[in-house]
Design an enzyme around this catalytic site. Structure first.
Site, PDB file in Angstrom:
ATOM      1  N   ALA A  13       0.851  -1.290   0.084  1.00 59.84           N
ATOM      2  CA  ALA A  13       0.092  -0.016  -0.133  1.00 59.84           C
ATOM      3  C   ALA A  13       0.702   1.338  -0.056  1.00 59.84           C
ATOM      4  O   ALA A  13       0.666   2.236  -0.738  1.00 59.84           O
ATOM      5  CB  ALA A  13      -1.106   0.254   1.129  1.00 59.84           C
ATOM      6  N   ARG A  24       3.029  10.641 -11.087  1.00 57.22           N
ATOM      7  CA  ARG A  24       2.160  11.432 -11.531  1.00 57.22           C
ATOM      8  C   ARG A  24       2.543  12.777 -11.615  1.00 57.22           C
ATOM      9  O   ARG A  24       2.273  13.430 -12.664  1.00 57.22           O
ATOM     10  CB  ARG A  24       0.746  11.214 -10.652  1.00 57.22           C
ATOM     11  CG  ARG A  24       0.002  10.136 -10.838  1.00 57.22           C
ATOM     12  CD  ARG A  24      -1.160  10.158 -10.123  1.00 57.22           C
ATOM     13  NE  ARG A  24      -1.865   8.713  -9.674  1.00 57.22           N
ATOM     14  CZ  ARG A  24      -1.796   8.211  -8.629  1.00 57.22           C
ATOM     15  NH1 ARG A  24      -1.095   8.737  -7.617  1.00 57.22           N
ATOM     16  NH2 ARG A  24      -2.415   6.951  -8.635  1.00 57.22           N
ATOM     17  N   CYS A  47      -6.051  -7.029   3.919  1.00 53.93           N
ATOM     18  CA  CYS A  47      -7.404  -6.880   4.622  1.00 53.93           C
ATOM     19  C   CYS A  47      -8.563  -7.790   4.274  1.00 53.93           C
ATOM     20  O   CYS A  47      -9.410  -8.321   4.609  1.00 53.93           O
ATOM     21  CB  CYS A  47      -8.038  -5.399   4.595  1.00 53.93           C
ATOM     22  SG  CYS A  47      -6.787  -4.177   5.366  1.00 53.93           S
ATOM     23  N   TYR A 426     -32.682  11.390   6.680  1.00 50.14           N
ATOM     24  CA  TYR A 426     -33.678  10.393   7.371  1.00 50.14           C
ATOM     25  C   TYR A 426     -34.564   9.587   6.263  1.00 50.14           C
ATOM     26  O   TYR A 426     -35.108  10.515   5.563  1.00 50.14           O
ATOM     27  CB  TYR A 426     -34.561  11.052   8.352  1.00 50.14           C
ATOM     28  CG  TYR A 426     -35.754  10.374   8.849  1.00 50.14           C
ATOM     29  CD1 TYR A 426     -35.760   9.318   9.487  1.00 50.14           C
ATOM     30  CD2 TYR A 426     -36.926  11.044   8.561  1.00 50.14           C
ATOM     31  CE1 TYR A 426     -36.791   8.590   9.815  1.00 50.14           C
ATOM     32  CE2 TYR A 426     -38.335  10.305   8.651  1.00 50.14           C
ATOM     33  CZ  TYR A 426     -38.190   9.251   9.265  1.00 50.14           C
ATOM     34  OH  TYR A 426     -39.357   8.666   9.514  1.00 50.14           O
TER      35      TYR A 426
END
Length: 450
Positions: A13, A24, A47, A426
């Site tokens: 990572a 970049r 993970c 909501y």
């Protein structure tokens, strides 16, 4: 024209984020990038390993975000199966297991973490597995295919709980053995109790406050049982879920300064505080609390990606700073979702806060709507200012991701009263009129006003 060279040690990572961001920002003609990775893969999701083991992810390759060929298309050279043997800080070079010496203008140390392993007999027996690399997942899947039926998971952190859950889902008898009083040490006790009960209700045995003393082996040298002072737990398979420490042997041998957490000490641009041409990012680097400013070591892929991007930005010529961590994290066992962010009570006390806590019970949807599940929300706030310090959530499906709105509030420094007035969505299929996180904040703010 001679190009500058960036050497990256470690291809997961943090390392690949740094390499990609530097590319970049700087053209191929201006910067050569070489990544050395001792394993056979780069940019994979550790993970996701439990879910590959459990079968939710059907194919190993789905865990790989980008391949060396894809990086090569961006003129990033990846050398797989190549270990960095040493760093010569004075000469600005890295010696590799292939016998090469790579000079660098900038170096990113992204050696990651190492699984914590208790110093007990039998830990190297056949049938004892970490959950760190793709090969670990393959080994556990092979053990299941060979007929393993009884598993003992050592540790009750995120990986430990996830592995217990997926192994139970695969039909194994699962026992989790903890040195701590409850699973998830960064939850407060009453929230950990809820997790423990849910695991028991699923049929996962949880043995608490029992440090492992020995891995017993059979005549063939394969694991037979896990022994503690209080019991013996038969096993065909033992999974290590004890957390991660920083992998800093290479950095320490080179002379990079380590911080008080044992990880490489860096400033907020991810530069080494002792050698500014060197950056460190991810699980091998020390970070700091967004709330207290204190040094921390937190092994999470979210942080590693961001830290790698910061290092790559600075190397690429764009100012960037890492903004600290709250330790926001989320997992599940069965249908129970478990999430936390910021400080728990132990951490708040250690940091010297005069804090208060409020815990509320609610439902994930309007109580009358089908599928409404229980949810418990706990908030910590500073007694004087009302500022939110931490939050924990344990509940049914739909509970866990609510931690993100609380993490955002804590990140922004909101008080309980300010957050209680925020405009959240909501609709009955998604929440009650007052979402449980707002109810908890409202209770906390009323107490503070009183």
């Amino acid at each position: 024209m001679t190009r500058d060279r960036l050497v990256v040690i470690g291809g997961d990572a943090a390392g690949m984020s740094a390499a990609a961001q530097a590319r970049r920002l700087r053209g191929a003609g201006d910067l050569e990038i070489v990544v050395v990775e001792q394993g056979p893969d780069v940019s994979y999701s550790a993970c996701g390993l439990p879910y590959w083991v459990g079968g939710e992810v059907p194919d190993r390759d789905l865990l790989i975000a980008r391949t060396p060929t894809q990086f090569a298309a961006d003129d990033i050279e990846v050398r797989l199966g190549t270990r960095a043997e040493s760093i010569d800080l004075a000469a600005g070079s890295v010696t590799t297991s292939a016998g090469d010496t790579l000079g660098y203008d900038s170096l990113v140390v992204a050696t990651g973490g190492r699984p914590l392993r208790p110093d007990v007999p039998g830990l190297d027996a056949d049938g004892v597995h970490g959950v760190h690399r793709l090969a670990d997942g393959a080994d556990i899947r092979a053990a299941l295919a060979a007929g393993a039926r009884r598993a003992v998971v050592l540790g009750g952190g995120y990986i430990g709980l996830e592995m217990a859950d997926v192994l139970h889902g695969r039909g194994l008898d699962v026992t989790v053995v903890l040195a701590d009083p409850f699973p998830m040490a960064q939850l407060d006790a009453e929230m950990g109790e809820r997790v423990c009960k849910a695991m028991g209700d699923l049929g996962i045995a949880v043995q608490t406050e029992q440090p492992v003393r020995e891995i017993e082996v059979d005549a063939d040298g394969a694991v037979a049982a896990v022994r503690t002072d209080d019991g013996r737990y038969p096993a065909d398979l033992v999974v290590l879920g004890l957390g991660m420490g920083p992998e800093v042997a290479l950095a320490e041998a080179a002379g990079l300064r380590l911080g008080e957490t044992g990880a490489v000490e860096v400033d907020r641009t991810q530069r080494s505080r002792s050698h500014p041409e060197v950056f460190a990012a991810g699980d091998c680097s020390q970070t700091y609390s967004r709330i207290t400013g204190e040094p921390l070591h937190v092994a999470l892929g979210t942080h590693a990606n961001k830290q790698g991007r910061v290092a790559g930005s600075v190397i690429g010529g764009r100012p960037a700073r890492f903004a600290g961590v709250l330790g926001t994290a989320l997992t599940k066992v069965g249908d129970l979702e478990i999430a936390r962010t910021g400080l728990c009570t132990t951490q708040a006390e250690a940091a010297g806060y005069d804090y208060r806590t409020e815990t509320i019970e609610g439902t994930t949807k309007a109580g009358y709507y089908p599928g409404a599940e229980p949810i418990t929300v706990k908030l910590l706030s500073d007694r004087g200012s009302g500022r939110l310090l931490g939050a924990q959530i344990v509940g049914g499906p739909g509970s866990g991701k609510r931690i993100d709105v609380l993490a955002t509030a804590i990140w922004a420094g909101l008080t309980a009263e300010e957050f209680a007035g925020s405009d959240l969505s909501y609709a009955p299929p998604f929440s009650p009129t007052y979402d449980p996180v707002l109810v908890a904040a409202r209770v906390a703010s009323r107490v503070e006003q009183g």
